[in-house]
Design an enzyme around this catalytic site. Structure first.
Site, PDB file in Angstrom:
ATOM      1  N   SER A 192       4.242   9.249  -6.583  1.00 25.59           N
ATOM      2  CA  SER A 192       4.014  10.531  -7.440  1.00 25.59           C
ATOM      3  C   SER A 192       4.594  11.672  -6.859  1.00 25.59           C
ATOM      4  CB  SER A 192       2.396  10.557  -7.287  1.00 25.59           C
ATOM      5  OG  SER A 192       1.697   9.633  -7.955  1.00 25.59           O
ATOM      6  N   ASP A 236      -6.737  -1.966  -5.925  1.00 21.98           N
ATOM      7  CA  ASP A 236      -5.623  -1.838  -4.746  1.00 21.98           C
ATOM      8  C   ASP A 236      -6.362  -1.183  -3.733  1.00 21.98           C
ATOM      9  OD1 ASP A 236      -3.486  -3.002  -6.055  1.00 21.98           O
ATOM     10  OD2 ASP A 236      -2.670  -1.189  -6.718  1.00 21.98           O
ATOM     11  N   GLY A 237      -7.320  -0.373  -3.908  1.00 20.13           N
ATOM     12  CA  GLY A 237      -8.125   0.263  -2.820  1.00 20.13           C
ATOM     13  C   GLY A 237      -8.790  -0.540  -1.982  1.00 20.13           C
ATOM     14  N   GLU A 261       1.020   3.814   3.145  1.00 21.38           N
ATOM     15  CA  GLU A 261       1.654   5.064   3.967  1.00 21.38           C
ATOM     16  C   GLU A 261       0.727   5.713   4.759  1.00 21.38           C
ATOM     17  OE1 GLU A 261      -1.100   5.908   0.928  1.00 21.38           O
ATOM     18  OE2 GLU A 261       0.540   5.852  -0.281  1.00 21.38           O
TER      19      GLU A 261
END
Length: 297
Positions: free
Chosen positions: A194, A74-75, A149
């Site tokens: 998280s 995903d990074g 985000e």
């Protein structure tokens, strides 16, 4: 040679892991054998021994390709998404990372699934981004965009932040905490999860606000309309205060500055194979239990 609705395809990858490099190589030759023009991003191209390959940067792929295939985790997708979202191009990912919420193709079956995608059989999702601007010396300066985000945080773990939150010019609350996460639905399975935030389906038209270790029990995650404009103001700055977005370098914020976050006009045109199901992905990636019918088999 198989017909494809995509005439030019970009290959993007940043990992040097042998398995990832093997995927770059297999994918390139597979696409080339189908008569498709392939543009390889510089990082991936430097790891391949391909003669006379067309090499370019993310903007080149965005300008000239119809589809971009990102290989990695995903990074890697986040790294490419901010540029690709500024172009009219579809994006799909092959997972060579860990979780792979955005790069959801299994490398072991990727070519089979890509065959269907090239034939026009896929699911289309438009994932919106967040734009970040700072009001500095009475001027609005754009800092960047985020597909996951925007994070307000300090430079040291021992310091708390004092800030005020406004939505559409209305005061919402003041808070002392370790920071604040402003997340898209795409990012709700990342840092926001998280920190105790809820999971939002990618098609939900909303923005998620999640405090990081707030110094009050009444401070809870809040979901707001994606058309809202968020403003952060700082009455007292006692340590280095930073604003970060996705995996980009955080920017230092001063006391006199105000941060504005709003939905971007750009979006990531993400596609998936026809058998894709978001909640099945959550079940697998997050290790949710099986349903009762399956446990009785």
């Amino acid at each position: 040679m198989t017909s494809s609705i995509f005439r030019t395809i970009g290959i993007i990858g940043y990992s040097r892991h042998p398995k990832a490099v093997h995927t770059y190589d297999i994918l390139y030759h597979w696409l080339y054998s189908k008569g498709i023009t392939v543009i390889i991003e510089h990082h991936a191209a430097s790891l391949l021994n391909v003669q006379k390959a067309v090499v370019g940067d993310l903007n080149d792929i965005g300008n000239y390709a119809d589809l971009a295939i990102v290989i990695g985790g995903d990074g890697n997708m986040l790294r490419a998404a901010n540029i690709l979202a500024q172009h009219d191009i579809k994006v799909i990912g092959i997972n060579r990372g860990t979780l792979g919420f955005l790069t959801d193709l299994d490398p072991n079956s990727a070519l089979v699934e890509l065959s269907d995608v090239l034939s026009g059989h896929f699911i289309n999702e438009k994932r919106f981004l967040l734009d970040v601007t700072v009001q500095r010396y009475n001027k609005l300066i754009r800092l960047g965009s985020a597909i996951n985000e925007v994070i307000l945080h300090t430079n040291t773990i021992r310091d708390m932040i004092e800030f005020e939150l406004y939505i559409d010019d209305n005061f919402i609350f003041s808070q002392r905490s370790d920071g604040l996460i402003i997340s898209t639905p795409t990012g709700s399975t990342a840092y926001a999860l998280s920190a105790g935030g809820p999971i939002l389906s990618p098609t939900v038209d909303a923005i998620l606000l999640v405090p990081i270790c707030p110094h009050t029990l009444s401070s809870r995650p809040v979901v707001i309309n994606s058309k809202s404009i968020i403003c952060l103001k700082f009455s007292k700055v006692t340590s280095e205060l930073k604003i970060g977005y996705d995996n980009q370098t955080p920017v230092l914020v001063c006391k006199e500055e105000e941060i504005f976050i709003k939905r971007s006009n750009h979006y990531l045109d993400l596609i998936h194979p026809n058998n894709y199901n978001y909640f099945k992905t959550l079940n697998i990636k997050l290790g949710w239990s099986q349903n009762i019918a399956e446990t009785k088999k």
